[in-house]
Design a protein around this motif. Structure first.
Motif, PDB file in Angstrom:
ATOM      1  N   GLN A 156      33.790 -29.871  13.942  1.00  0.00           N
ATOM      2  CA  GLN A 156      32.355 -30.152  13.894  1.00  0.00           C
ATOM      3  C   GLN A 156      31.863 -30.667  15.248  1.00  0.00           C
ATOM      4  N   LEU A 157      32.766 -31.302  16.018  1.00  0.00           N
ATOM      5  CA  LEU A 157      32.362 -31.723  17.374  1.00  0.00           C
ATOM      6  C   LEU A 157      32.152 -30.497  18.261  1.00  0.00           C
ATOM      7  N   ALA A 158      33.032 -29.483  18.092  1.00  0.00           N
ATOM      8  CA  ALA A 158      32.858 -28.257  18.880  1.00  0.00           C
ATOM      9  C   ALA A 158      31.515 -27.612  18.535  1.00  0.00           C
ATOM     10  N   PRO A 195      34.101 -17.673   6.843  1.00  0.00           N
ATOM     11  CA  PRO A 195      33.329 -18.875   6.506  1.00  0.00           C
ATOM     12  C   PRO A 195      34.156 -20.049   5.967  1.00  0.00           C
ATOM     13  N   GLN A 196      35.521 -19.960   6.004  1.00  0.00           N
ATOM     14  CA  GLN A 196      36.307 -21.032   5.375  1.00  0.00           C
ATOM     15  C   GLN A 196      35.871 -22.422   5.885  1.00  0.00           C
ATOM     16  N   GLY A 197      35.678 -22.537   7.204  1.00  0.00           N
ATOM     17  CA  GLY A 197      35.383 -23.848   7.807  1.00  0.00           C
ATOM     18  C   GLY A 197      34.095 -24.475   7.293  1.00  0.00           C
ATOM     19  N   LEU A 198      33.176 -23.632   6.786  1.00  0.00           N
ATOM     20  CA  LEU A 198      31.859 -24.153   6.414  1.00  0.00           C
ATOM     21  C   LEU A 198      31.879 -24.934   5.101  1.00  0.00           C
ATOM     22  N   SER A 199      33.050 -24.926   4.408  1.00  0.00           N
ATOM     23  CA  SER A 199      33.086 -25.713   3.170  1.00  0.00           C
ATOM     24  C   SER A 199      33.158 -27.211   3.495  1.00  0.00           C
ATOM     25  N   ASP A 200      33.409 -27.549   4.767  1.00  0.00           N
ATOM     26  CA  ASP A 200      33.398 -28.966   5.156  1.00  0.00           C
ATOM     27  C   ASP A 200      31.954 -29.388   5.445  1.00  0.00           C
ATOM     28  N   PRO A 201      31.456 -30.469   4.788  1.00  0.00           N
ATOM     29  CA  PRO A 201      30.036 -30.834   4.963  1.00  0.00           C
ATOM     30  C   PRO A 201      29.632 -31.066   6.422  1.00  0.00           C
ATOM     31  N   GLY A 202      30.535 -31.642   7.218  1.00  0.00           N
ATOM     32  CA  GLY A 202      30.205 -31.898   8.636  1.00  0.00           C
ATOM     33  C   GLY A 202      29.977 -30.598   9.398  1.00  0.00           C
ATOM     34  N   ASN A 203      30.914 -29.652   9.235  1.00  0.00           N
ATOM     35  CA  ASN A 203      30.774 -28.341   9.882  1.00  0.00           C
ATOM     36  C   ASN A 203      29.514 -27.637   9.403  1.00  0.00           C
ATOM     37  N   TYR A 204      29.330 -27.694   8.076  1.00  0.00           N
ATOM     38  CA  TYR A 204      28.191 -26.996   7.469  1.00  0.00           C
ATOM     39  C   TYR A 204      26.875 -27.509   8.069  1.00  0.00           C
ATOM     40  N   HIS A 205      26.763 -28.839   8.161  1.00  0.00           N
ATOM     41  CA  HIS A 205      25.519 -29.439   8.681  1.00  0.00           C
ATOM     42  C   HIS A 205      25.271 -29.015  10.135  1.00  0.00           C
ATOM     43  N   GLU A 206      26.330 -29.098  10.963  1.00  0.00           N
ATOM     44  CA  GLU A 206      26.150 -28.735  12.372  1.00  0.00           C
ATOM     45  C   GLU A 206      25.820 -27.247  12.518  1.00  0.00           C
ATOM     46  N   LEU A 208      17.970 -24.775   7.577  1.00  0.00           N
ATOM     47  CA  LEU A 208      17.919 -23.353   7.221  1.00  0.00           C
ATOM     48  C   LEU A 208      16.482 -22.929   6.927  1.00  0.00           C
ATOM     49  N   LEU A 209      15.763 -23.781   6.190  1.00  0.00           N
ATOM     50  CA  LEU A 209      14.378 -23.433   5.878  1.00  0.00           C
ATOM     51  C   LEU A 209      13.528 -23.412   7.150  1.00  0.00           C
ATOM     52  N   THR A 210      13.845 -24.324   8.101  1.00  0.00           N
ATOM     53  CA  THR A 210      13.130 -24.312   9.388  1.00  0.00           C
ATOM     54  C   THR A 210      13.299 -22.962  10.066  1.00  0.00           C
ATOM     55  N   LEU A 211      14.546 -22.464  10.054  1.00  0.00           N
ATOM     56  CA  LEU A 211      14.822 -21.167  10.682  1.00  0.00           C
ATOM     57  C   LEU A 211      13.954 -20.078  10.049  1.00  0.00           C
ATOM     58  N   LEU A 219      21.257 -22.398  -0.998  1.00  0.00           N
ATOM     59  CA  LEU A 219      20.196 -22.848  -1.907  1.00  0.00           C
ATOM     60  C   LEU A 219      20.731 -22.932  -3.340  1.00  0.00           C
ATOM     61  N   GLN A 220      21.638 -21.994  -3.671  1.00  0.00           N
ATOM     62  CA  GLN A 220      22.171 -22.017  -5.042  1.00  0.00           C
ATOM     63  C   GLN A 220      23.051 -23.250  -5.274  1.00  0.00           C
ATOM     64  N   HIS A 221      23.746 -23.683  -4.225  1.00  0.00           N
ATOM     65  CA  HIS A 221      24.549 -24.915  -4.354  1.00  0.00           C
ATOM     66  C   HIS A 221      23.686 -26.091  -3.916  1.00  0.00           C
ATOM     67  N   TRP A 222      22.644 -26.365  -4.709  1.00  0.00           N
ATOM     68  CA  TRP A 222      21.632 -27.337  -4.277  1.00  0.00           C
ATOM     69  C   TRP A 222      22.187 -28.746  -4.149  1.00  0.00           C
ATOM     70  N   GLU A 223      23.315 -29.002  -4.841  1.00  0.00           N
ATOM     71  CA  GLU A 223      23.808 -30.394  -4.817  1.00  0.00           C
ATOM     72  C   GLU A 223      24.667 -30.652  -3.581  1.00  0.00           C
ATOM     73  N   PHE A 224      25.020 -29.570  -2.826  1.00  0.00           N
ATOM     74  CA  PHE A 224      25.916 -29.723  -1.679  1.00  0.00           C
ATOM     75  C   PHE A 224      25.070 -29.883  -0.402  1.00  0.00           C
ATOM     76  N   ALA A 225      25.259 -31.000   0.290  1.00  0.00           N
ATOM     77  CA  ALA A 225      24.583 -31.235   1.584  1.00  0.00           C
ATOM     78  C   ALA A 225      23.082 -30.914   1.567  1.00  0.00           C
ATOM     79  N   PRO A 226      22.315 -31.618   0.740  1.00  0.00           N
ATOM     80  CA  PRO A 226      20.878 -31.289   0.639  1.00  0.00           C
ATOM     81  C   PRO A 226      20.120 -31.449   1.969  1.00  0.00           C
ATOM     82  N   ASN A 227      20.604 -32.356   2.836  1.00  0.00           N
ATOM     83  CA  ASN A 227      19.851 -32.577   4.086  1.00  0.00           C
ATOM     84  C   ASN A 227      19.983 -31.418   5.061  1.00  0.00           C
TER      85      ASN A 227
END
Length: 1085
Positions: free
Chosen positions: A276-278, A316-327, A378-381, A365-373
């Protein structure tokens, strides 16, 4: 101190108290001892003792803390000593690489501070403190632990250079800029080469040291990319605006495709904490300023970024981590922030990548409970992509008409599906976090208008299905509560969504067909409103009500008012189904709904306050004035505003006092409606005021029984009256209110202030009412020539301020958390009331003295007493207080200089010091007021000195006043000199936002203090290297060219013009060569 903490053992006890102790008194004692230790001459030897013989990490931390404080003092240690400390610490960490990480960091911070503060210091023609990068290279050749220490040194140094920690922002910028130009690029290149070495060898991530090293290097790269390159120090929290101002010299690094590849490769080969730092580094790379590249280079760079996105989404395996997903979501949003849709569609992989991003968004969007912030990004994009569609010139397809409806559909369906899970598992309901919901809906409203037919069809179908189910449940006796709650939650979401898409009409080009669809959707909500309202109070639901208010407000903004033709297609369907033919009918529906809410939702603060906000917005609008009186609901409200019809106006103990606030809004809106037809009809006004009259009469009877109930009644009344007074902005209507309240009811308020002065819940509303009555808005207080009302009103205000001022000072000293609510808030309201009176132009203040009336003198004395009970730091720290005190001072210096010159010397000194401190604040209201006040004082003094030779006998009093001020300034010459130095500093070194205001007092100061001005000038010129000295001397000559020895407006304007040229030329001269360090003018102050 010396007796307590001499030996090592005693110092270690001190550490325990400081860092791990739980006893508060011991910790406070220990903090005092720490300060004494830092001030003691043995500080350095004690630090050495702790570092060499301390038995715990806390002993080493204490030594680091002391050293840090010691090296960042205003008066620095000698150069040799600082070099010794730096070398000692470097050797110490090199010889003990296994120290605790927090100790290493604390010690390295000391090195970073020494390096920053001594950046420009020269010894034997060498910059002594800049050898640090060479020193670090020795660490990088050692073991992994040594390597880590070397990287941390660079990281801490980069961060320290970026922190505005110096008293003068200018000095900080000079050092930071020099560091950026001499060292930062080398540090980045070094870090990237270390990362390449890591990737070249097979990674052993079981090895904790190796992992730690990679983490520190990535943090170092991030610190380099987060550097404030151009000194904008923008607010960190504003994530949307970010463009990284990479220096031009770094172009070559960014143009090499290997640079981006390196970080994408790191993302794919590192574990989540590091990957996630990368990604964070990639977010910064994606935000590089556009102007760094030419168009072909930019296209190539964007192509590489898009390739990286494709590779991440295909694996997409790495994106299951909330930190990676957010970045990663942040990374996607930045792509659209910095590149135009026209550039994105030209990239070869665009069609494939936009499909992957759309699928990724839909899944998110379907996984609404995961990383809502993260969804926000994505919506901005998508919002920005859709908003750019009309501006794309390229022939390549943008494919948004395919994907945007899918995104909208995913949002709608996932939100409805979430309801059942939230209700059954008793989770936190996303709808309760209204701020996030509103933010997401505003982003969605743009996206939903792309291919609008699809969205509408879906919403109509879902709405009908859910509304039918809901009706069945309402009529079925055996309905289960859970099912009902689910249905209500789904309906609430649907109403929010309909409001959102209707509001989207303003963001997107719209057609008649679209308006007709809006009509279809709106019909359904209006039908739901009547369904819900006929079933009250049984079938009430707060979530649906709040959603309905959101919808009504969106509908109002879009379809009600003069911005639309009356024949809008939205009303076609609504007139068939509901008989609503135009916006007059809609307004009736609005008003009926408002009255219903105020009647039935009295206990529900969120619904009441949102309803009142809606009423308030309506009452300001233009079409409302013409038809409001024909609406029955409005007539009903004007005649029946009592607690039996509107429970929220009740005063029982079950309501919290903060809920009373909404009464002001209610009465403001109500009075605006009354004003439409009021004219000069006094009976109508008396009728309107009847409920308040009754309450006041009740209070008059029970006031002497010390009864607690009247307290709440009074708070309510004060809030109601303030709302009414705010809306009465004509002379006729205001006079009616004044005759109603004076002399009958004001004495009650006076006595309340006297009795309950220690209860801010009671005094604040009354003081705010008084401040509102003093406001001469739209000249409403310019009473008739024969009327003494202006003076009578001022006398009442004077009594109230004096009473409050005397009583509040009897409270004695208050604790830090009590001082604002208990005292400073009231003082600031008194000050703003007094300021309104002084500059309202409805009282002739000379009359008071003439007739021996002491109300004016008393209130000025109260002003001084209250002022002296406040510290200078509090004056500036509490914004509301500073924004009422400084404008009041401006009025006093403008019109009442005789009062200022009569102040006792300590008081005058207090006032002048407050001006001097206010000049440098970031709040332009305050600094401009200070400049104006200072200008009035200086001008007064200047005129007095000019007249001194030729004084006739007749105005002896004015001459004595001038003489007193002159005498004071001669006793305290440094006061004005300090201010001249501050203003010159602002002009030469700071980012001066109110240059005109600063220039006004400066001319007077220069004319009064020419000798000091020439010293200031000399000190600035001599602090510069020889070639610049002549340029600066010329700047100063130009500044005073054509300026005469007087303060006439023409002469002042001349000086203001010269000053803006002067400021530009000096900045230019100082900028041309960054190598020398300009000494700021502090030495003179």
């Amino acid at each position: 101190y010396h007796d307590h903490y001499g030996s090592l053992a005693e110092l270690e006890v001190l550490c325990t108290h400081l860092y791990v102790g739980t006893d508060l008194t011991q910790r406070i004692e220990a903090e005092k001892a720490l300060l004494e230790l830092i001030d003691s001459p043995e500080c350095l030897s004690k630090c050495q003792l702790l570092l060499e013989q301390g038995t715990t990490s806390y002993a080493q931390l204490l030594a680091a803390t002391c050293l840090s404080k010691l090296v960042s003092r205003v008066s620095p240690l000698p150069v040799e000593q600082r070099v010794d400390i730096r070398n000692y610490i470097l050797n110490y960490v090199a010889s003990q690489p296994k120290l605790a990480l927090f100790v290493i960091q604390a010690l390295i911070q000391v090195i970073a501070k020494i390096t920053k503060l001594g950046w420009f210091e020269v010894q034997k023609d060498q910059f002594v403190f800049r050898e640090i990068i060479a020193d670090v290279k020795k660490f990088l050749q050692g073991t992994v632990e040594h390597c880590i220490i070397g990287v941390i040194i660079l990281s801490e140094l980069t961060q320290e250079m970026n922190l505005v920690s110096l008293p003068s922002n200018t000095k900080h910028r000079k050092i930071a800029t020099s560091f950026r130009d001499t060292s930062l690029k080398d540090i980045l290149v070094l870090a990237c080469s270390l990362l390449k070495e890591v990737l070249a060898k097979p990674l052993n991530l079981q090895d904790q040291g190796q992992q730690n090293l990679v983490m520190q290097v990535l943090k170092l790269v991030l610190n380099c990319l987060n550097f404030d390159f151009i000194g904008s120090s923008a607010d960190e929290s504003a994530d949307d605006l970010c463009t990284v101002q990479i220096p031009t010299t770094w172009r070559t690094i960014l143009l090499e495709p290997e640079t981006l590849d390196l970080f994408f490769n790191l993302y794919h080969s590192l574990p989540p904490l590091l990957s996630q730092l990368a990604l964070s580094c990639l977010v910064q790379f994606a935000s590089t300023r556009r102007s760094l590249f030419s168009s072909p280079e930019r296209a190539k760079y964007l192509g590489n970024l898009i390739k990286g996105v494709k590779r991440i989404l295909e694996n997409p395996q790495g994106l299951s981590d909330p930190g990676n997903y957010h970045e990663f979501c942040r990374f996607l949003a930045r792509l659209k922030t910095n590149y135009q849709l026209g550039e994105l569609v030209m990239v070869k992989e665009y069609p494939e990548v936009i499909r992957l991003i759309a699928n990724f968004t839909i899944t998110s969007l379907q996984h609404w409970e995961f990383a809502p912030n993260s969804v926000h990004y994505l919506l901005t994009l998508w919002q920005r992509m859709v908003a750019s569609v009309p501006f794309v010139k390229s022939t390549e397809p943008h494919l948004l008409d395919t994907y945007a409806p899918e995104i909208t559909k995913a949002f709608i369906t996932s939100r409805l599906e979430s309801v059942a899970i939230v209700v059954r598992d008793n989770l936190d309901d996303p709808l309760d976090d209204t701020a996030t919901v509103f933010q997401q809906l505003e982003q969605l409203c743009t996206v939903s208008r792309c291919e609008y037919e699809k969205t509408c069809t879906l919403l109509v179908q879902l709405f009908d299905q859910n509304a039918q189910n809901y009706q069945k449940l309402l009529h079925s006796p055996s309905a289960i509560t859970v099912d009902k709650a689910i249905q209500e939650g789904r309906l609430a979401w649907l109403v929010y969504l309909v409001g959102t898409v209707v509001g989207g009409r303003l963001t997107y080009t719209s057609t008649d067909e679209h308006d007709a669809m809006d009509g279809e959707l709106s019909c359904r909500v209006f039908q739901l409103i009547s369904l819900m309202d006929t079933g009250l109070p049984q079938c009430s639901n707060e979530k649906i009500e709040l959603a309905i208010l959101w919808f009504l407000d969106q509908f109002r903004k879009t379809y009600v008012g003069d911005q639309l033709q009356r024949t809008s297609k939205v009303y076609a369907r609504m007139s068939e189904v509901l008989g609503i033919t135009d916006d007059n009918h809609v307004l009736e529906t609005f008003m009926t709904k408002i009255v219903t809410n105020l009647k039935y939702w009295g206990r529900c603060e969120p619904v009441i306050s949102r309803t009142l906000q809606f009423l308030n917005d309506l009452s300001v609008g233009y079409p409302f004035y013409y038809i409001s009186m024909k609406i029955d609901a409005v007539k009903f409200m004007l005649k029946n505003h009592t607690s039996e019809h509107f429970p929220f106006l009740g005063i029982s103990d079950s309501y919290s006092l903060s809920d009373f606030r909404c009464r002001t809004t209610f009465y403001t809106a109500l009075t605006r409606l009354l004003m439409v037809d009021l004219g000069e009809d006094e009976d109508e006004f008396e009728n309107f005021m009847l409920p308040l009259t009754v309450s006041f009469e009740t209070i008059l009877q029970i006031f002497n029984n010390n009864f607690k109930q009247e307290d709440r009644m009074l708070i309510g009344l004060a809030r109601d009256l303030r709302g009414i007074a705010f809306a009465l902005n004509t002379k006729t209507s205001y006079t009616m209110l004044f005759d109603w309240i004076y002399p009958t009811y004001l004495p009650i308020l006076q006595r309340t202030i006297e009795r309950w002065y220690g209860e801010p819940a009671c005094t604040t509303p009354i003081l705010k009412l008084m401040a509102e009555l003093m406001q001469n808005r739209s000249q409403r207080l310019n009473f008739d020539v024969s009327s003494p009302n202006g003076i009578l009103l001022f006398r009442e205000a004077s009594k109230m301020i004096c009473t409050y001022g005397n009583q509040i000072l009897s409270l004695g000293s208050l604790s830090k958390d009590q001082i604002y609510p208990m005292k400073l808030k009231g003082i600031s309201i008194c000050y703003s009331a007094l300021k309104s009176a002084l500059c309202g132009n409805y009282v002739s203040f000379g009359v008071f003295k003439l007739y021996g009336d002491n109300h004016f003198d008393n209130v000025l004395q109260a002003f001084v007493k209250m002022l002296l009970s406040v510290s200078h730091s509090d004056l500036l720290q509490y914004r509301k207080l500073s924004q009422s005190y400084y404008p009041l001072l401006e009025c006093l210096t403008q019109d009442h200089m005789s009062f200022i010159t009569n102040l006792d010397p300590p008081v005058l000194l207090y006032v002048l010091t407050s001006i001097s401190e206010g000049l440098t604040t970031f709040d332009t209201v305050v600094s401009s007021s200070c400049c104006t006040s200072l200008d009035y004082i200086v001008t007064y003094l200047f005129k007095h000195i000019a007249k001194e030779g030729k004084k006739p006998l007749r105005c002896r009093e004015a001459t004595q006043a001038g003489q007193r001020l002159l005498h004071f300034m001669q006793q305290n010459p440094d006061v004005l000199q300090q201010m001249m130095s501050v203003l010159m500093n602002i002009i030469v070194f700071e980012d001066c936002r109110n240059q005109w205001s600063v220039s006004r007092p400066l001319l007077g100061l220069i004319l009064l203090n020419e000798k000091y001005f020439s010293e200031l000038r000399a000190s600035l010129i001599n602090s510069q290297p020889l070639p610049k000295q002549e340029v600066l001397a010329q700047c100063f000559r130009n500044l005073m060219e054509g300026v005469e020895q007087n303060l006439s407006i023409k002469n002042r304007d001349r000086f203001t013009q010269n000053l803006s040229v002067f400021r530009r030329d000096v900045a230019e001269a100082l900028r041309n060569d960054g190598s020398s360090e300009p000494c700021s003018l502090d030495m003179m102050s």
